[in-house]
Design a protein around this motif. Structure first.
Motif, mmCIF file in Angstrom:
data_model
loop_
_atom_site.group_PDB
_atom_site.id
_atom_site.type_symbol
_atom_site.label_atom_id
_atom_site.label_comp_id
_atom_site.label_asym_id
_atom_site.label_seq_id
_atom_site.Cartn_x
_atom_site.Cartn_y
_atom_site.Cartn_z
ATOM 1 N N LEU A 179 39.057 47.570 46.540
ATOM 2 C CA LEU A 179 39.997 46.953 47.453
ATOM 3 C C LEU A 179 40.884 46.117 46.957
ATOM 4 N N THR A 180 42.004 45.589 47.684
ATOM 5 C CA THR A 180 42.949 44.812 47.338
ATOM 6 C C THR A 180 42.497 43.586 48.197
ATOM 7 N N ILE A 181 42.916 42.398 47.936
ATOM 8 C CA ILE A 181 42.510 41.038 48.722
ATOM 9 C C ILE A 181 43.154 41.494 50.068
ATOM 10 N N ASP A 182 44.228 41.868 50.251
ATOM 11 C CA ASP A 182 45.178 42.265 51.611
ATOM 12 C C ASP A 182 44.186 43.200 52.234
ATOM 13 N N GLN A 183 43.648 44.051 51.761
ATOM 14 C CA GLN A 183 42.983 45.095 52.270
ATOM 15 C C GLN A 183 41.747 44.569 52.878
ATOM 16 N N LEU A 275 37.849 44.755 43.060
ATOM 17 C CA LEU A 275 38.510 44.023 43.523
ATOM 18 C C LEU A 275 39.957 43.652 42.713
ATOM 19 N N GLY A 276 41.007 43.232 43.536
ATOM 20 C CA GLY A 276 42.179 43.024 42.741
ATOM 21 C C GLY A 276 43.331 42.446 43.626
ATOM 22 N N PHE A 277 44.509 41.843 43.225
ATOM 23 C CA PHE A 277 45.527 41.763 44.029
ATOM 24 C C PHE A 277 46.384 42.634 44.194
ATOM 25 N N THR A 278 46.320 43.787 43.290
ATOM 26 C CA THR A 278 47.046 44.876 43.600
ATOM 27 C C THR A 278 46.375 46.342 43.463
ATOM 28 N N PRO A 279 46.596 47.378 43.984
ATOM 29 C CA PRO A 279 45.667 48.354 43.569
ATOM 30 C C PRO A 279 45.660 49.108 42.135
ATOM 31 N N SER A 312 41.179 36.839 36.116
ATOM 32 C CA SER A 312 41.593 38.032 36.540
ATOM 33 C C SER A 312 40.589 38.594 37.565
ATOM 34 N N TYR A 313 39.514 38.003 38.063
ATOM 35 C CA TYR A 313 38.914 38.457 39.279
ATOM 36 C C TYR A 313 39.295 37.544 40.327
ATOM 37 N N PRO A 314 39.624 38.260 41.510
ATOM 38 C CA PRO A 314 40.454 37.568 42.422
ATOM 39 C C PRO A 314 40.053 36.396 43.396
ATOM 40 N N ILE A 315 38.530 36.646 43.642
ATOM 41 C CA ILE A 315 37.775 35.715 44.685
ATOM 42 C C ILE A 315 36.785 34.829 44.059
ATOM 43 N N ILE A 316 36.856 33.507 43.972
ATOM 44 C CA ILE A 316 35.702 32.727 43.619
ATOM 45 C C ILE A 316 35.251 31.817 44.443
#
Length: 359
Positions: A179-183, A275-279, A312-316
């Motif tokens: 999943l992206t963060i937006d999703q 997870l990521g900021f983009t797919p 590089s991991y989007p959520i901490i």
């Protein structure tokens, strides 16, 4: 011979040898005492030096001079109550037990809330209500919590001692690339309701979460633009604890839950989503090589701490000790606990617990 004159009497050979022996014995005694003093003096200085120097009021919270629990000064004596984040459980199991062994004068007692589920929010609320001496949190204080403290005659302070990744877990059978963060945001807002919308099977998404007022983590705290948005999906089912959430996700084919990485990465009944900021930038919290489900629990997956460290991991989430600044014993306990965790020994133990140290 004239009257009154004195005549010296020569000493016998035995008397001369006896006197010589006494003189040699006294010289040996002086040499031995002097040698003992020279040997003991630096050791007496080492034992007393750090205690006297560290007790002169230096605040070691931001740059602690102490490297071990035993060298931290101004540790209060007594039993102190603390509570809060369930994400801190590995730290309490390892670090706090070491503190008790090294500083037995500081007795720590974890207290669950009388109502509601344990978590960062409930721990801070208990601290505000005088039910705890300090709290552990895996999210920052809110403006409302700061204001509540001021209205009650004291202030709150947060001291960061570690960093954690926020993991998103799903049912083992679910096949979805990530999943992206937006999703993820849209799922918890109720705007995406089926896994088919994010590259998965035609299956309804069932989200699980702690109650917002007790929650351990703020899902989108890394993005200040999202913190003001209220996650309010009609499909969200609230759980008491991570243990309950994992049990329910394992029985719900479309289940989804987020929590501390240290709590779920080693689990065998669920799996983490990249997870990521983009797919095209999906990042996994699993350390390679991945342990397949049929080899778990004899072998367990580990956290890839490098992707948290390099960003590089989007959520901490950041780990804070919440201190009640009231110039009382509560403040002394919270500050001492923070100094202990920020020593070299404390930071190493935090890392061994599966978190990222801050120094």
């Amino acid at each position: 011979m004239k009257q009154g004159s004195k005549r010296s009497v020569p000493l016998s050979k035995d008397a001369v040898q006896m006197i010589r022996g006494l003189i040699i014995g006294e010289l040996l005694t002086i040499v031995i005492i002097g040698g003992l003093w020279l040997w003991l003096r630096p050791r007496l200085w080492i034992d007393n030096g750090p205690v006297s120097s560290s007790s002169q009021g230096a605040d070691t919270a931001s740059a602690p001079a102490a490297s071990t629990f035993k060298t931290v000064s101004d540790v209060p004596i007594g039993t102190f109550k603390y509570g809060g984040s369930t994400a801190w459980a590995p730290i309490r199991q390892l670090v706090d037990s070491q503190i008790q062994n090294n500083r037995p004068e500081l007795q720590l007692r974890y207290v669950d809330p009388a109502k509601g589920s344990p978590g960062s929010g409930s721990g801070i609320r208990m601290l505000l209500n005088g039910e705890l001496d300090f709290a552990e949190s895996s999210r920052p204080l809110t403006a409302e919590e700061y204001n509540m403290a001021r209205h009650r005659g004291f202030t709150l302070e947060q001291r960061q001692v570690g960093v954690d990744g926020i993991a998103v877990v799903v049912n083992q059978t679910l096949k979805v690339p990530g999943l992206t963060i937006d999703q993820l945001q849209q799922i918890y807002l109720g705007q995406i309701t089926n896994w088919r919308q994010v590259g998965g099977p035609d299956l309804p998404i069932t989200t699980f979460s702690q109650q917002p007022e007790n929650a351990d983590t703020v899902l989108f705290s890394a993005n200040p633009l999202l913190t003001k948005q209220t996650l309010n999906s009609t499909n969200t089912q609230y759980v008491y604890s991570t243990t309950e959430a994992l049990r329910r996700v394992s029985k719900t084919p479309g289940g989804l839950y987020y929590t501390s990485a240290s709590a779920v990465v080693p689990q065998c009944t669920v799996k983490l989503l990249p997870l990521g900021f983009t797919p095209t930038q999906l990042v996994s919290l699993y350390r390679e090589p991945l342990v397949p489900p049929n080899q778990c629990p004899p072998k367990r997956n580990q956290i890839n701490t490098e992707v948290i460290k390099n960003g590089s991991y989007p959520i901490i989430s950041k780990l804070f000790v919440i201190i009640k600044r009231n110039k009382g014993r509560e403040q002394q306990a919270g500050e001492a606990y923070t100094r202990l965790l920020l020593t070299d020994q404390g930071q190493k133990a935090i890392e061994q617990s599966g978190f990222i140290p801050v120094r």
